[in-house]
Write an enzyme that holds these catalytic residues in place. Structure first.
Site, mmCIF file in Angstrom:
data_model
loop_
_atom_site.group_PDB
_atom_site.id
_atom_site.type_symbol
_atom_site.label_atom_id
_atom_site.label_comp_id
_atom_site.label_asym_id
_atom_site.label_seq_id
_atom_site.Cartn_x
_atom_site.Cartn_y
_atom_site.Cartn_z
ATOM 1 N N HIS A 195 0.823 -1.197 0.000
ATOM 2 C CA HIS A 195 0.000 0.000 0.000
ATOM 3 C C HIS A 195 0.863 1.255 0.000
ATOM 4 O O HIS A 195 0.369 2.379 -0.031
ATOM 5 C CB HIS A 195 -0.898 -0.063 1.242
ATOM 6 C CG HIS A 195 -2.040 0.868 1.230
ATOM 7 N ND1 HIS A 195 -2.047 2.038 1.930
ATOM 8 C CD2 HIS A 195 -3.205 0.815 0.579
ATOM 9 C CE1 HIS A 195 -3.177 2.663 1.716
ATOM 10 N NE2 HIS A 195 -3.895 1.949 0.899
ATOM 11 N N LYS A 209 3.355 4.251 -0.981
ATOM 12 C CA LYS A 209 3.451 5.129 -2.139
ATOM 13 C C LYS A 209 4.627 6.055 -1.911
ATOM 14 O O LYS A 209 4.535 7.015 -1.150
ATOM 15 C CB LYS A 209 2.180 5.961 -2.293
ATOM 16 C CG LYS A 209 0.876 5.157 -2.196
ATOM 17 C CD LYS A 209 -0.098 5.855 -1.260
ATOM 18 C CE LYS A 209 -1.256 5.018 -0.800
ATOM 19 N NZ LYS A 209 -1.591 3.803 -1.419
ATOM 20 N N ASP A 211 17.274 9.238 -8.199
ATOM 21 C CA ASP A 211 18.741 9.370 -8.203
ATOM 22 C C ASP A 211 19.356 9.170 -6.817
ATOM 23 O O ASP A 211 20.396 9.762 -6.529
ATOM 24 C CB ASP A 211 19.164 10.755 -8.745
ATOM 25 C CG ASP A 211 18.847 10.901 -10.231
ATOM 26 O OD1 ASP A 211 18.708 9.870 -10.913
ATOM 27 O OD2 ASP A 211 18.726 12.062 -10.691
ATOM 28 N N ASN A 239 -1.949 7.797 -4.747
ATOM 29 C CA ASN A 239 -1.690 6.608 -5.547
ATOM 30 C C ASN A 239 -1.272 7.014 -6.959
ATOM 31 O O ASN A 239 -1.433 8.171 -7.361
ATOM 32 C CB ASN A 239 -2.949 5.743 -5.619
ATOM 33 C CG ASN A 239 -3.209 4.995 -4.324
ATOM 34 O OD1 ASN A 239 -2.310 4.315 -3.804
ATOM 35 N ND2 ASN A 239 -4.411 5.124 -3.788
ATOM 36 N N HIS A 257 -8.110 11.775 1.256
ATOM 37 C CA HIS A 257 -7.386 10.502 1.320
ATOM 38 C C HIS A 257 -6.092 10.662 2.124
ATOM 39 O O HIS A 257 -5.339 9.700 2.291
ATOM 40 C CB HIS A 257 -7.087 10.084 -0.132
ATOM 41 C CG HIS A 257 -6.533 8.718 -0.331
ATOM 42 N ND1 HIS A 257 -5.241 8.504 -0.729
ATOM 43 C CD2 HIS A 257 -7.076 7.498 -0.183
ATOM 44 C CE1 HIS A 257 -5.017 7.212 -0.849
ATOM 45 N NE2 HIS A 257 -6.107 6.574 -0.517
ATOM 46 N N PHE A 293 -1.227 -1.966 9.834
ATOM 47 C CA PHE A 293 0.027 -1.984 10.572
ATOM 48 C C PHE A 293 0.551 -3.402 10.790
ATOM 49 O O PHE A 293 1.721 -3.596 11.074
ATOM 50 C CB PHE A 293 -0.144 -1.253 11.909
ATOM 51 C CG PHE A 293 -0.524 0.177 11.703
ATOM 52 C CD1 PHE A 293 0.446 1.121 11.409
ATOM 53 C CD2 PHE A 293 -1.852 0.574 11.730
ATOM 54 C CE1 PHE A 293 0.110 2.436 11.161
ATOM 55 C CE2 PHE A 293 -2.212 1.890 11.488
ATOM 56 C CZ PHE A 293 -1.223 2.825 11.206
#
Ligand SMILES: *[C@@H]1O[C@H](CO)[C@@H](O)[C@H](O)[C@H]1NC(C)=O
Ligand SMILES: *[C@@H]1O[C@H](CO)[C@@H](O)[C@H](O)[C@H]1NC(C)=O
Ligand SMILES: *[C@@H]1O[C@H](CO)[C@@H](O)[C@H](O)[C@H]1NC(C)=O
Ligand SMILES: *[C@@H]1O[C@H](CO)[C@@H](O)[C@H](O)[C@H]1NC(C)=O
Ligand SMILES: *[C@@H]1O[C@H](CO)[C@@H](O)[C@H](O)[C@H]1NC(C)=O
Ligand SMILES: *[C@@H]1O[C@H](CO)[C@@H](O)[C@H](O)[C@H]1NC(C)=O
Ligand SMILES: *[C@@H]1O[C@H](CO)[C@@H](O)[C@H](O)[C@H]1NC(C)=O
Length: 486
Positions: A197, A199, A204, A214, A412, A434
């Protein structure tokens, strides 16, 4: 010399414990060690053994270095920027305005010279993916276009994505593969009964993005999101890269979670010994947490521990903005009560008089169990005892056309700000996120009056005081289709 000592020295180094087809040693395989011991003693003779002993301290040196946390300040000129997606049509009468996530992503792609690693849940960056015809998909489509241009320019692009359980659009990933990017699907369902989940981006090994958005066009124009970009900060980027490498490793076919993780996945930076760095020139402490605990190699603070320690450390206030807040194991069968966070918030209010504010999202897909648990937490507020707990629902209003966009028009974001620290995460606040779901968070402690923590507090108060934030029992909420709780 005692045999025991020799035995210790023949133990495989942790790097060699990585399951790999070439080396079939198992760390606990005593037989192998005994065979080796005997082989060493008989075929190589004592001379070889002595050579090994002499080499030993040198072999061990790098390992020891990785175990003592450096106490120096990272000298990178780190610049930290809060970034947000504000759904079209949402305007705030007052409060801060931050750069958009879509612009930040475009800038990161444009600046990538060697590598871009992306940890992601799923990919729907185009109208084609969602079978829509929305002009507001433009930003997402532009990002995908730019991402596809990287590999042909010689930039290594790696994408770790959650292995879908059902049919899911694959066109973006196929297009990336075709452009020369590498994609690995992490089967979290098999590994932990969860999903990937997380993101975040690592560019570099120098710049990072982490936050709630998302790889979805709606996350750029139709869903309210919050993230952080840290530029020119290889200290932090290299540490987040280690989290990525763990996903990358698990994305191989038939992989399993190493226990313990090899040494090179360990980190010095955690709750106990955070990284010392300068953010916009100001001294700060930071670390990256990870969930679930099985995805935490040595030194990595589990996400829940990081979150709870921030709540427990607060003296004045805890402000939480999350999409979803449920003291249950939402996705377990049967569902279980899971009060870890709820307990900590109640304790903060009751024992230390901390001001607790919880801003949760309400939309057309809200889980019905949300309401009683939020009411229960809010019930702690009492005019006589002065327990100071308030819960509100954030509702993103929609026009009729906007309401037709599937799974959009919702707050969100997933962050917390206390009087002492900032936490920007990727997880909903309910049990499975979790214990089973892979997630990650950036925790920053900056006591200066200017800085990330102060900015995040201003964002929270902007939303809390906005017309989109509603009391739990506010009349009229049920009339809008967008919130199904009341
Ligand atoms: C559009 O989506 C369909 C499936 O939904 C897919 O088969 C097709 O390749 C996509 N086209 C493009 C140009 O991405
Ligand atoms: C990062 O460092 C480069 C080179 O020193 C500089 O040109 C650039 O402006 C910096 N980026 C940010 C966002 O500070
Ligand atoms: C650790 O070493 C292995 C083997 O060399 C490599 O594949 C992996 O990417 C490394 N992990 C990290 C976090 O650097
Ligand atoms: C607490 O006091 C405020 C204002 O004095 C009042 O509006 C509110 O209804 C009171 N709450 C309770 C639970 O008594
Ligand atoms: C968070 O919770 C909501 C509501 O249960 C769910 O729709 C969403 O997929 C979850 N995960 C994300 C993407 O935050
Ligand atoms: C933040 O730093 C201060 C000192 O600068 C320290 O007292 C406090 O415990 C730290 N808080 C957290 C959450 O790490
Ligand atoms: C850091 O500096 C950048 C400009 O370089 C600014 O946009 C950002 O708001 C600053 N961040 C903080 C936390 O002060």
């Amino acid at each position: 010399m005692k045999l025991h000592t020799v035995y210790q020295q023949l133990k495989p180094r942790p790097e060699e414990q990585l399951p790999s087809p070439a080396v079939s040693w198992k760390p606990g395989d005593k037989k192998v060690r005994w065979v080796l011991l005997i082989m060493t003693l008989t075929t190589m003779g004592l001379g070889a053994l002595l050579t090994q002993l002499l080499l030993w301290p040198r072999l061990r040196a790098p390992q020891e270095r990785t175990q003592s946390p450096p106490n120096s300040v990272c000298e990178d000129p780190c610049q930290v920027v809060l970034v947000e997606s504000i759904p079209e049509g949402l305007t705030f009468p007052k409060g801060p305005v931050h750069p958009s996530i879509s612009q930040a992503w475009l800038d990161l792609v444009a600046g990538a010279q060697h590598s871009l690693d992306i940890a992601s849940f799923y990919w729907t960056l185009t109208n084609n993916d969602t079978q829509t015809h929305e002009p507001s998909a433009y930003q997402g489509e532009q990002i995908l276009q730019q991402l596809k241009s990287l590999a042909p320019k010689g930039v290594s692009v790696r994408v770790a994505v959650s292995k879908p359980r059902g049919p899911q659009p694959q066109a973006d990933l196929q297009a990336l593969l075709k452009s020369g990017a590498q994609v690995r699907m992490v089967d979290m369902q098999k590994l932990t009964h969860g999903v990937l989940h997380t993101k975040f981006w690592v560019v570099d090994q120098t710049h990072i993005y982490i936050g709630s958005a998302n790889m979805d066009w709606r996350s750029l124009t139709q869903v309210k999101e919050l993230g952080v970009v840290v530029y020119n900060c290889s200290c932090l980027a290299q540490d987040l890269a280690k989290v990525f490498e763990a996903y990358w490793y698990l994305g191989q076919p038939d992989s399993s979670i190493p226990s313990p993780w090899p040494d090179n996945y360990t980190t010095h930076y955690n709750l106990e010994t955070p990284m010392q760095l300068r953010l916009n020139g100001t001294l700060a402490q930071a670390f990256l947490s990870s969930a679930p605990p099985t995805l935490c190699p040595g030194g990595r603070t589990p996400d829940l521990r990081a979150l709870l320690s921030l709540v427990n450390d607060a003296r004045d206030f805890v402000y939480v903005a999350v999409m979803n807040y449920l003291p249950i194991m939402e996705y377990s069968h049967p569902r279980r009560f899971w009060p870890a966070i709820d307990d900590a918030l109640r304790r903060a209010a009751f024992e230390r008089g901390v001001r607790v504010r919880l801003l949760v999202s309400c939309w057309s897909h809200s889980e019905p169990a949300l309401r009683p648990f939020l009411l229960s937490l809010a019930a702690l507020q009492d005019n006589h005892t002065h327990y100071d707990v308030q819960v509100r629902l954030f509702v993103v209003p929609s026009t009729e056309a906007q309401a037709r966009i599937p799974y959009a028009r919702v707050n969100h974001n997933k962050y917390m700000v206390t009087d002492r620290a900032a936490y920007v995460g990727t997880s909903n606040w309910s049990g499975n996120y979790f214990t089973q779901t892979a997630g990650s968070a950036l925790v920053v402690n900056q006591s200066e009056a200017v800085g990330l923590r102060t900015q995040l507090e201003a964002v929270f108060l902007r939303d809390w005081d906005s017309p989109y934030s509603h009391e739990l029992d506010s009349p009229g909420l049920s009339e809008g289709r967008s919130c199904r709780l009341l």
